[in-house]
Design a protein around this motif. Sequence first.
Motif, PDB file in Angstrom:
ATOM      1  N   LEU A 175       1.071  -0.680  -0.248  1.00  0.00           N
ATOM      2  CA  LEU A 175       0.348  -0.081  -0.179  1.00  0.00           C
ATOM      3  C   LEU A 175       0.757   1.291   0.133  1.00  0.00           C
ATOM      4  CD1 LEU A 175      -2.705  -1.085   2.215  1.00  0.00           C
ATOM      5  CD2 LEU A 175      -2.900  -0.921   0.115  1.00  0.00           C
ATOM      6  N   LEU A 176       2.058   0.891   0.613  1.00  0.00           N
ATOM      7  CA  LEU A 176       3.649   2.169   0.773  1.00  0.00           C
ATOM      8  C   LEU A 176       3.560   2.511  -0.661  1.00  0.00           C
ATOM      9  CD1 LEU A 176       3.327   4.698   2.670  1.00  0.00           C
ATOM     10  CD2 LEU A 176       5.249   2.478   3.602  1.00  0.00           C
ATOM     11  N   PHE A 177       3.739   1.070  -1.324  1.00  0.00           N
ATOM     12  CA  PHE A 177       4.608   1.856  -2.464  1.00  0.00           C
ATOM     13  C   PHE A 177       4.630   1.804  -3.560  1.00  0.00           C
ATOM     14  CE2 PHE A 177       8.613  -0.918  -1.182  1.00  0.00           C
ATOM     15  CZ  PHE A 177       8.817   0.249  -0.362  1.00  0.00           C
ATOM     16  N   ARG A 178       2.873   1.531  -3.328  1.00  0.00           N
ATOM     17  CA  ARG A 178       1.923   1.455  -4.961  1.00  0.00           C
ATOM     18  C   ARG A 178       0.966   2.335  -4.651  1.00  0.00           C
ATOM     19  NH1 ARG A 178       1.694  -3.365  -8.696  1.00  0.00           N
ATOM     20  NH2 ARG A 178       1.580  -1.744  -9.855  1.00  0.00           N
ATOM     21  N   GLY A 179       0.601   2.362  -3.527  1.00  0.00           N
ATOM     22  CA  GLY A 179      -0.924   3.231  -3.597  1.00  0.00           C
ATOM     23  C   GLY A 179      -2.340   2.430  -2.753  1.00  0.00           C
ATOM     24  N   PRO A 180      -3.218   3.041  -2.782  1.00  0.00           N
ATOM     25  CA  PRO A 180      -4.538   2.199  -2.987  1.00  0.00           C
ATOM     26  C   PRO A 180      -4.715   0.951  -3.548  1.00  0.00           C
ATOM     27  CG  PRO A 180      -5.438   4.374  -2.561  1.00  0.00           C
ATOM     28  CD  PRO A 180      -3.541   4.798  -2.860  1.00  0.00           C
ATOM     29  N   CYS A 181      -4.892  -0.084  -3.064  1.00  0.00           N
ATOM     30  CA  CYS A 181      -5.029  -1.215  -3.839  1.00  0.00           C
ATOM     31  C   CYS A 181      -5.969  -2.222  -3.989  1.00  0.00           C
ATOM     32  CB  CYS A 181      -4.053  -2.288  -3.393  1.00  0.00           C
ATOM     33  SG  CYS A 181      -2.039  -1.638  -4.159  1.00  0.00           S
ATOM     34  N   ALA A 188      11.879   0.207  -6.240  1.00  0.00           N
ATOM     35  CA  ALA A 188      11.764   1.170  -6.743  1.00  0.00           C
ATOM     36  C   ALA A 188      11.816   2.166  -5.774  1.00  0.00           C
ATOM     37  CB  ALA A 188      10.413   1.684  -7.681  1.00  0.00           C
ATOM     38  N   PRO A 189      11.094   2.454  -4.493  1.00  0.00           N
ATOM     39  CA  PRO A 189      11.958   3.366  -3.810  1.00  0.00           C
ATOM     40  C   PRO A 189      12.840   3.126  -2.985  1.00  0.00           C
ATOM     41  CG  PRO A 189       9.873   2.062  -3.532  1.00  0.00           C
ATOM     42  CD  PRO A 189      10.394   1.369  -4.582  1.00  0.00           C
ATOM     43  N   PRO A 190      13.024   2.013  -2.720  1.00  0.00           N
ATOM     44  CA  PRO A 190      14.558   1.540  -1.941  1.00  0.00           C
ATOM     45  C   PRO A 190      15.309   1.785  -3.002  1.00  0.00           C
ATOM     46  CG  PRO A 190      13.240  -0.391  -1.445  1.00  0.00           C
ATOM     47  CD  PRO A 190      12.851   0.492  -2.343  1.00  0.00           C
ATOM     48  N   ALA A 191      15.554   1.618  -4.171  1.00  0.00           N
ATOM     49  CA  ALA A 191      17.212   1.891  -4.828  1.00  0.00           C
ATOM     50  C   ALA A 191      17.286   3.446  -4.948  1.00  0.00           C
ATOM     51  CB  ALA A 191      16.842   1.505  -6.383  1.00  0.00           C
ATOM     52  N   ALA A 192      16.295   4.360  -4.567  1.00  0.00           N
ATOM     53  CA  ALA A 192      16.645   5.434  -4.915  1.00  0.00           C
ATOM     54  C   ALA A 192      17.481   5.491  -3.735  1.00  0.00           C
ATOM     55  CB  ALA A 192      15.112   6.439  -4.519  1.00  0.00           C
ATOM     56  N   VAL A 228      13.575   2.626 -15.860  1.00  0.00           N
ATOM     57  CA  VAL A 228      13.898   1.179 -15.754  1.00  0.00           C
ATOM     58  C   VAL A 228      13.264   0.302 -16.690  1.00  0.00           C
ATOM     59  CG1 VAL A 228      15.374   0.254 -14.362  1.00  0.00           C
ATOM     60  CG2 VAL A 228      15.859   2.704 -13.811  1.00  0.00           C
ATOM     61  N   ARG A 229      13.573  -0.524 -17.051  1.00  0.00           N
ATOM     62  CA  ARG A 229      12.496  -1.996 -17.364  1.00  0.00           C
ATOM     63  C   ARG A 229      13.323  -3.096 -17.091  1.00  0.00           C
ATOM     64  NH1 ARG A 229      11.146   0.856 -23.330  1.00  0.00           N
ATOM     65  NH2 ARG A 229      13.292  -0.140 -23.646  1.00  0.00           N
ATOM     66  N   THR A 230      12.792  -3.481 -16.191  1.00  0.00           N
ATOM     67  CA  THR A 230      12.937  -4.379 -15.440  1.00  0.00           C
ATOM     68  C   THR A 230      11.726  -5.180 -14.129  1.00  0.00           C
ATOM     69  OG1 THR A 230      15.057  -5.828 -14.177  1.00  0.00           O
ATOM     70  CG2 THR A 230      14.050  -3.757 -12.846  1.00  0.00           C
ATOM     71  N   GLY A 231      11.207  -6.165 -15.105  1.00  0.00           N
ATOM     72  CA  GLY A 231      10.619  -7.182 -13.614  1.00  0.00           C
ATOM     73  C   GLY A 231       8.877  -6.269 -14.682  1.00  0.00           C
ATOM     74  N   ASP A 232       8.320  -6.468 -14.226  1.00  0.00           N
ATOM     75  CA  ASP A 232       6.492  -6.126 -14.511  1.00  0.00           C
ATOM     76  C   ASP A 232       6.200  -5.039 -15.225  1.00  0.00           C
ATOM     77  OD1 ASP A 232       6.677  -5.877 -11.837  1.00  0.00           O
ATOM     78  OD2 ASP A 232       4.966  -6.475 -11.670  1.00  0.00           O
ATOM     79  N   GLU A 233       6.812  -4.132 -13.970  1.00  0.00           N
ATOM     80  CA  GLU A 233       6.772  -2.548 -15.005  1.00  0.00           C
ATOM     81  C   GLU A 233       7.498  -1.653 -15.220  1.00  0.00           C
ATOM     82  OE1 GLU A 233       2.882  -1.644 -12.605  1.00  0.00           O
ATOM     83  OE2 GLU A 233       3.945  -2.290 -11.248  1.00  0.00           O
ATOM     84  N   THR A 272      15.860  12.733 -10.992  1.00  0.00           N
ATOM     85  CA  THR A 272      16.537  13.637 -10.511  1.00  0.00           C
ATOM     86  C   THR A 272      15.751  14.415 -10.517  1.00  0.00           C
ATOM     87  OG1 THR A 272      17.617  15.156 -12.151  1.00  0.00           O
ATOM     88  CG2 THR A 272      19.232  13.286 -11.344  1.00  0.00           C
ATOM     89  N   VAL A 273      15.259  14.499  -8.754  1.00  0.00           N
ATOM     90  CA  VAL A 273      14.166  16.374  -8.335  1.00  0.00           C
ATOM     91  C   VAL A 273      15.381  16.931  -7.397  1.00  0.00           C
ATOM     92  CG1 VAL A 273      11.956  16.252 -10.024  1.00  0.00           C
ATOM     93  CG2 VAL A 273      13.084  14.458  -7.517  1.00  0.00           C
ATOM     94  N   ASP A 274      16.144  18.320  -7.882  1.00  0.00           N
ATOM     95  CA  ASP A 274      16.503  19.571  -6.972  1.00  0.00           C
ATOM     96  C   ASP A 274      17.673  18.623  -6.474  1.00  0.00           C
ATOM     97  OD1 ASP A 274      13.398  19.787  -6.221  1.00  0.00           O
ATOM     98  OD2 ASP A 274      14.457  19.365  -4.569  1.00  0.00           O
ATOM     99  N   GLY A 275      18.128  17.890  -6.325  1.00  0.00           N
ATOM    100  CA  GLY A 275      19.020  17.100  -6.098  1.00  0.00           C
ATOM    101  C   GLY A 275      19.659  15.992  -5.622  1.00  0.00           C
ATOM    102  N   ALA A 276      17.783  15.191  -5.301  1.00  0.00           N
ATOM    103  CA  ALA A 276      17.683  14.016  -4.969  1.00  0.00           C
ATOM    104  C   ALA A 276      17.645  13.138  -6.148  1.00  0.00           C
ATOM    105  CB  ALA A 276      16.618  14.263  -4.264  1.00  0.00           C
ATOM    106  N   VAL A 277      17.271  11.976  -6.074  1.00  0.00           N
ATOM    107  CA  VAL A 277      16.716  11.193  -7.112  1.00  0.00           C
ATOM    108  C   VAL A 277      15.565   9.594  -6.202  1.00  0.00           C
ATOM    109  CG1 VAL A 277      18.179   8.999  -7.888  1.00  0.00           C
ATOM    110  CG2 VAL A 277      19.570  10.609  -7.118  1.00  0.00           C
ATOM    111  N   ARG A 278      15.014  10.125  -6.946  1.00  0.00           N
ATOM    112  CA  ARG A 278      13.449   9.551  -6.914  1.00  0.00           C
ATOM    113  C   ARG A 278      13.697   8.129  -7.943  1.00  0.00           C
ATOM    114  NH1 ARG A 278      11.517  13.502  -3.823  1.00  0.00           N
ATOM    115  NH2 ARG A 278      13.093  13.137  -2.036  1.00  0.00           N
ATOM    116  N   ALA A 279      12.675   7.080  -7.406  1.00  0.00           N
ATOM    117  CA  ALA A 279      12.461   6.215  -7.964  1.00  0.00           C
ATOM    118  C   ALA A 279      10.382   6.456  -8.227  1.00  0.00           C
ATOM    119  CB  ALA A 279      13.305   4.996  -8.002  1.00  0.00           C
TER     120      ALA A 279
END
Lengths: 220, 220
Positions: B35-41, B124-128, B145-150, B156-163
């Motif tokens: 739920l945290l990484f994907r949102g409402p499910c 995605a979230p941990p790697a960043a 990045v194409r790996t896995g199912d999606e 990069t967003v102002d200095g930080a890296v997000r995935a």
Amino acid sequence: MWYDAVMRTYGQYCPLAKTLDVIGDRWSLLIVRELLFRGPCRYTDIRNGLPGIATNLLADRLRDLEQAGVIRREAAPPPVATTLFHLTPRGEELRSVLRAMAQWGLPLLGDAPGDDAFRSHWLAPPAAIYLSDTTPDRPPIAIEVRTGDEPMVIETVDGAVRARLGAVERPDAVLAGPPRIVIDLIIGKLDLAEARARGLRYEGDPEVLGRLQPRAIGEV
Amino acid sequence: MWYDAVMRTYGQYCPLAKTLDVIGDRWSLLIVRELLFRGPCRYTDIRNGLPGIATNLLADRLRDLEQAGVIRREAAPPPVATTLFHLTPRGEELRSVLRAMAQWGLPLLGDAPGDDAFRSHWLAPPAAIYLSDTTPDRPPIAIEVRTGDEPMVIETVDGAVRARLGAVERPDAVLAGPPRIVIDLIIGKLDLAEARARGLRYEGDPEVLGRLQPRAIGEV
DNA sequence: CAGCATCCGCTTTGATACTG
DNA sequence: CAGTATCAAAGCGGATGCTG
């Protein structure tokens, strides 16, 4: 006896799942808590810090955690003359996990049943997270806290607030009473007058205690 | 049917133990991850993100977590027309716990068995967390990045890296291949040439990838 | 099909007793 | 002190069936 038990795993290529494969079993993280909050312990010390655990489970978990490189057993030299369980550096790195979980759980103590077991060292490190020193420029203070099985000290060290087991020579104040009242006072759920009315004993200048304020939510 | 099952608790007046009473059961934290990484499910989405869970256990856990105030179920309006499971604000606060645990577990992926299940959003979230932008003053970049199912995007967003999951219009580079190679490349265990030799496909200027560097240990 | 509940065999846990 | 042995109870995993 031979220990070839096949570890149950989630089988997911996910860092969180891998962590849970190591420390997700029942009691495992509480064993880490004991070693992290108390330092190296004997088998019996750990068991005393984990009321309710079955001794065979403790033995199992210690084996598993050693296998995983989280803890290490070491023959202590005399006069101890027994084996001590240590955290490895890798195990020490679980501190941030414990801190996050303890912080999340502190509000849950509010409506905990009254017959819960209690050990002083369970509360010392987490409680300090919630406190800040309102006037860090004034001389440092130390408050002796007597609740549970062992005395604790809450003290200010250059701006931060720390709590630890043990005593101090001449505390600036002494706090004593049942764990719940002490905690409610520390986290700001009760003020000093209310806490006293419910059985808390306080010796010393109220100003000393007033210097420590619970942080705002989200500030931690 | 009636759900008066007695919750098993540690019975300890300790914030960590109280947390484990809520999210310490098997699968519970992984449900929060979904739920945290994907949102409402939807129920089915969660189950797809938890290969290996028994469906009755999922139903049980969802009830427990709802009871504990960690998640909430909500009837979604058309065109979805099904119930969606959300994290409550209190559940969202578990993010710091998940982050700490995922960070601790990332090194464990190194010697993970090859037959582990995999979903893109697990990583995605941990790697960043492990990546930093070496030249934050230059224009932002986005790598597909194409790996896995999606498909995922590292940006990069102002200095930080997000995935995050999803795609981007015109990525500055495209990375594709088996999860392990992609991860080993991202965390700096392999360089681009080595990764390519092992089956990684990379399109775009190598400079783009070179801008992202794994953080030093302890720097996270 | 989404969202469960039921049944069954196996594994883990809990409580207690016992041992070098 | 630091465990092992034993056994009952609870939890889990897998299959299947039911309901809107």
